[in-house]
Design an enzyme around this catalytic site. Sequence first.
Site, mmCIF file in Angstrom:
data_model
loop_
_atom_site.group_PDB
_atom_site.id
_atom_site.type_symbol
_atom_site.label_atom_id
_atom_site.label_comp_id
_atom_site.label_asym_id
_atom_site.label_seq_id
_atom_site.Cartn_x
_atom_site.Cartn_y
_atom_site.Cartn_z
ATOM 1 C CB SER A 13 8.852 6.153 36.883
ATOM 2 O OG SER A 13 7.416 6.585 37.269
ATOM 3 N N GLY A 17 3.841 4.313 42.248
ATOM 4 C CA GLY A 17 3.167 2.998 42.012
ATOM 5 C C GLY A 17 3.922 2.250 40.897
ATOM 6 C CE LYS A 18 2.889 4.614 34.809
ATOM 7 N NZ LYS A 18 3.333 5.643 33.485
ATOM 8 C CG ASP A 45 7.415 19.834 29.647
ATOM 9 O OD1 ASP A 45 6.558 19.708 30.819
ATOM 10 O OD2 ASP A 45 7.562 20.881 29.141
ATOM 11 C CG ASP A 74 3.210 6.833 28.495
ATOM 12 O OD1 ASP A 74 3.503 7.729 29.402
ATOM 13 O OD2 ASP A 74 2.448 7.158 27.604
ATOM 14 C CG PHE A 163 -0.403 2.266 40.677
ATOM 15 C CD1 PHE A 163 -0.312 3.423 39.817
ATOM 16 C CD2 PHE A 163 0.224 1.352 40.679
ATOM 17 C CE1 PHE A 163 0.292 3.067 38.653
ATOM 18 C CE2 PHE A 163 0.864 0.844 39.283
ATOM 19 C CZ PHE A 163 1.037 1.720 38.449
ATOM 20 N N GLY A 164 -3.827 3.969 40.760
ATOM 21 C CA GLY A 164 -4.356 4.228 39.415
ATOM 22 C C GLY A 164 -5.848 3.869 39.342
#
Length: 214
Positions: A13, A17-18, A45, A74, A163-164
């Site tokens: 990643s 945050g992840k 991608d 993901d 986060f996010g």
Amino acid sequence: MRKLDTRTIVVASHNAGKIREIRDLIGPLGFTAKSAADLNFIEPDETGTTFEENAMIKALASAKAAGLPALSDDSGLVIDALDGAPGVYTANWAEREDGSRDFSMAMEKVEKALAEKGAGTPADRTARFVSVLCLAWPDGHTELFRGEIEGTVVWPPRGTQGFGYDPVFQPHGFQTTFGEMSAEEKHGWKPGDAEALSHRARAFKRFVETCLEA
């Protein structure tokens, strides 16, 4: 199912945050981990149309580049009133023209879309966070682990943790958003616990049970 016989892996990643959350989860298990960002790997991608496909793309890219097992995530916010959006495009909703990501803007987009749907009550704003972890080996073998947590999209955003989209997601049975929870509260799990709260912790628990435990 293939067991993981090393405690040295790559966190596949570039999302800070992840990376932080995955390190929080794997830390107690004695892992040594560098992220794809630390290793300056090019971000692949994400051309998949499912969480599983995109998780595999990221994990395989890092595993082959590093010659080590790699663990990717993901994840996204799936909103019923928006027919599952933003879903696998959760991060895309935060993208600015300069390539940076602004999740305050993304949360405003979500709220605007819900308002356009007339989704004004909690019953109209049901959603779930989904996380799919992929563990990939350099030889191309992969294992997938999915976790979900049901909740409601709230407005205005609350909290500065996580986060996010965490500040607008309130899990069922709680009066606080993920953005108001500490990491320990949000995950609700550590190795040996029977239950987990967050989508990522639920997926991680399945990873531990499948690939680490005897």
